[in-house]
Design a protein around this motif. Structure first.
Motif, PDB file in Angstrom:
ATOM      1  N   THR A 150      25.537  50.449  38.461  1.00  0.00           N
ATOM      2  CA  THR A 150      25.067  48.622  38.980  1.00  0.00           C
ATOM      3  C   THR A 150      24.772  48.994  40.130  1.00  0.00           C
ATOM      4  OG1 THR A 150      27.213  48.658  38.732  1.00  0.00           O
ATOM      5  CG2 THR A 150      25.877  48.011  36.987  1.00  0.00           C
ATOM      6  N   PHE A 151      24.673  47.186  40.779  1.00  0.00           N
ATOM      7  CA  PHE A 151      24.788  47.559  42.449  1.00  0.00           C
ATOM      8  C   PHE A 151      25.337  46.433  42.940  1.00  0.00           C
ATOM      9  CE2 PHE A 151      21.099  49.163  41.031  1.00  0.00           C
ATOM     10  CZ  PHE A 151      20.911  50.479  41.687  1.00  0.00           C
ATOM     11  N   ALA A 152      25.644  46.705  44.360  1.00  0.00           N
ATOM     12  CA  ALA A 152      27.296  45.708  44.423  1.00  0.00           C
ATOM     13  C   ALA A 152      26.687  45.769  46.119  1.00  0.00           C
ATOM     14  CB  ALA A 152      28.483  45.898  44.008  1.00  0.00           C
ATOM     15  N   VAL A 153      27.432  44.819  46.897  1.00  0.00           N
ATOM     16  CA  VAL A 153      27.021  44.605  48.319  1.00  0.00           C
ATOM     17  C   VAL A 153      28.498  44.751  48.290  1.00  0.00           C
ATOM     18  CG1 VAL A 153      26.911  43.571  50.690  1.00  0.00           C
ATOM     19  CG2 VAL A 153      25.445  43.775  48.842  1.00  0.00           C
ATOM     20  N   VAL A 154      29.009  45.646  49.790  1.00  0.00           N
ATOM     21  CA  VAL A 154      30.693  46.041  50.147  1.00  0.00           C
ATOM     22  C   VAL A 154      30.692  45.997  51.126  1.00  0.00           C
ATOM     23  CG1 VAL A 154      30.285  48.691  50.415  1.00  0.00           C
ATOM     24  CG2 VAL A 154      32.306  47.312  49.963  1.00  0.00           C
ATOM     25  N   CYS A 155      31.325  46.031  51.663  1.00  0.00           N
ATOM     26  CA  CYS A 155      31.378  45.468  53.841  1.00  0.00           C
ATOM     27  C   CYS A 155      32.761  46.786  53.774  1.00  0.00           C
ATOM     28  CB  CYS A 155      32.635  43.763  53.935  1.00  0.00           C
ATOM     29  SG  CYS A 155      32.932  44.343  55.574  1.00  0.00           S
ATOM     30  N   GLU A 156      32.256  47.404  55.059  1.00  0.00           N
ATOM     31  CA  GLU A 156      32.887  48.553  55.308  1.00  0.00           C
ATOM     32  C   GLU A 156      33.402  48.064  56.154  1.00  0.00           C
ATOM     33  OE1 GLU A 156      29.160  50.912  57.112  1.00  0.00           O
ATOM     34  OE2 GLU A 156      29.017  51.877  55.085  1.00  0.00           O
ATOM     35  N   ASP A 157      33.646  47.236  56.746  1.00  0.00           N
ATOM     36  CA  ASP A 157      35.017  46.106  57.802  1.00  0.00           C
ATOM     37  C   ASP A 157      36.292  46.055  56.607  1.00  0.00           C
ATOM     38  OD1 ASP A 157      34.156  47.442  60.518  1.00  0.00           O
ATOM     39  OD2 ASP A 157      33.015  45.551  59.991  1.00  0.00           O
ATOM     40  N   CYS A 158      36.602  45.043  55.860  1.00  0.00           N
ATOM     41  CA  CYS A 158      37.567  45.074  54.915  1.00  0.00           C
ATOM     42  C   CYS A 158      37.451  45.142  53.362  1.00  0.00           C
ATOM     43  CB  CYS A 158      37.412  43.487  54.917  1.00  0.00           C
ATOM     44  SG  CYS A 158      36.533  42.518  54.610  1.00  0.00           S
ATOM     45  N   HIS A 159      36.365  46.380  53.333  1.00  0.00           N
ATOM     46  CA  HIS A 159      36.030  46.526  51.648  1.00  0.00           C
ATOM     47  C   HIS A 159      35.699  45.994  50.719  1.00  0.00           C
ATOM     48  CE1 HIS A 159      37.078  50.659  53.987  1.00  0.00           C
ATOM     49  NE2 HIS A 159      37.602  49.607  54.027  1.00  0.00           N
ATOM     50  N   ALA A 160      35.876  44.488  50.728  1.00  0.00           N
ATOM     51  CA  ALA A 160      35.135  42.953  50.109  1.00  0.00           C
ATOM     52  C   ALA A 160      34.395  43.689  48.977  1.00  0.00           C
ATOM     53  CB  ALA A 160      35.265  42.275  50.190  1.00  0.00           C
ATOM     54  N   ARG A 161      34.226  43.693  48.509  1.00  0.00           N
ATOM     55  CA  ARG A 161      32.985  43.918  46.879  1.00  0.00           C
ATOM     56  C   ARG A 161      32.646  42.757  46.399  1.00  0.00           C
ATOM     57  NH1 ARG A 161      33.231  48.465  42.779  1.00  0.00           N
ATOM     58  NH2 ARG A 161      33.412  46.646  41.189  1.00  0.00           N
ATOM     59  N   GLY A 162      31.486  42.338  46.863  1.00  0.00           N
ATOM     60  CA  GLY A 162      30.462  41.173  46.175  1.00  0.00           C
ATOM     61  C   GLY A 162      30.466  41.694  44.001  1.00  0.00           C
ATOM     62  N   PRO A 163      29.467  40.720  44.325  1.00  0.00           N
ATOM     63  CA  PRO A 163      29.332  40.987  42.183  1.00  0.00           C
ATOM     64  C   PRO A 163      28.441  41.899  41.680  1.00  0.00           C
ATOM     65  CG  PRO A 163      28.684  38.462  42.993  1.00  0.00           C
ATOM     66  CD  PRO A 163      29.917  39.188  43.965  1.00  0.00           C
ATOM     67  N   THR A 164      28.741  42.305  40.758  1.00  0.00           N
ATOM     68  CA  THR A 164      27.760  43.586  40.496  1.00  0.00           C
ATOM     69  C   THR A 164      26.425  42.957  39.721  1.00  0.00           C
ATOM     70  OG1 THR A 164      28.711  44.157  37.969  1.00  0.00           O
ATOM     71  CG2 THR A 164      29.411  45.315  40.553  1.00  0.00           C
ATOM     72  N   ASP A 165      24.942  43.961  39.480  1.00  0.00           N
ATOM     73  CA  ASP A 165      24.096  43.322  38.528  1.00  0.00           C
ATOM     74  C   ASP A 165      23.685  44.509  39.164  1.00  0.00           C
ATOM     75  OD1 ASP A 165      21.567  42.335  38.855  1.00  0.00           O
ATOM     76  OD2 ASP A 165      22.921  40.843  37.871  1.00  0.00           O
ATOM     77  N   PHE A 166      22.771  45.312  37.668  1.00  0.00           N
ATOM     78  CA  PHE A 166      21.530  45.645  37.631  1.00  0.00           C
ATOM     79  C   PHE A 166      20.542  46.350  37.788  1.00  0.00           C
ATOM     80  CE2 PHE A 166      24.022  45.184  33.221  1.00  0.00           C
ATOM     81  CZ  PHE A 166      24.173  46.624  33.218  1.00  0.00           C
ATOM     82  N   ASP A 167      20.761  44.853  39.062  1.00  0.00           N
ATOM     83  CA  ASP A 167      19.058  45.276  40.144  1.00  0.00           C
ATOM     84  C   ASP A 167      19.619  44.810  41.042  1.00  0.00           C
ATOM     85  OD1 ASP A 167      16.068  44.546  40.791  1.00  0.00           O
ATOM     86  OD2 ASP A 167      17.670  42.691  41.921  1.00  0.00           O
ATOM     87  N   ALA A 168      19.259  45.778  42.655  1.00  0.00           N
ATOM     88  CA  ALA A 168      20.422  46.037  43.538  1.00  0.00           C
ATOM     89  C   ALA A 168      19.688  44.182  44.687  1.00  0.00           C
ATOM     90  CB  ALA A 168      19.435  47.078  44.607  1.00  0.00           C
ATOM     91  N   ASP A 169      18.435  44.029  44.304  1.00  0.00           N
ATOM     92  CA  ASP A 169      18.118  42.284  44.861  1.00  0.00           C
ATOM     93  C   ASP A 169      18.661  41.974  44.470  1.00  0.00           C
ATOM     94  OD1 ASP A 169      16.017  43.784  46.448  1.00  0.00           O
ATOM     95  OD2 ASP A 169      14.903  43.022  44.836  1.00  0.00           O
TER      96      ASP A 169
END
Length: 70
Positions: free
Chosen positions: A28-47
């Motif tokens: 699965t894919f997620a967006v992560v912030c490299e500064d505070c390490h917050a991670r967004g919701p996951t999904d099987f599609d990167a878009d």
């Protein structure tokens, strides 16, 4: 940071990227912030993971986070 990827809703930095989460067969894919390490919701599609990261519900209450402090 891709042009369609919004800054982090927690720290307002734009050092965010899409990462792969999971094992070999069920990535699965997620967006992560490299500064505070917050991670967004996951999904099987990167878009779709980027779309979920960018989706800000009730952001009027948190608009101050999107303004970078100097």
């Amino acid at each position: 940071m891709p042009a369609d990827l919004r800054p982090c809703p927690h720290c307002a930095h734009d050092h965010c990227r899409v990462i792969t989460v999971g094992g070999d067969n069920d990535d699965t894919f997620a967006v992560v912030c490299e500064d505070c390490h917050a991670r967004g919701p996951t999904d099987f599609d990167a878009d779709a993971a980027v779309f979920k990261w960018n989706l800000r519900i009730g952001m009027d209450a948190f608009a101050h986070v999107l303004v970078k402090q100097k």
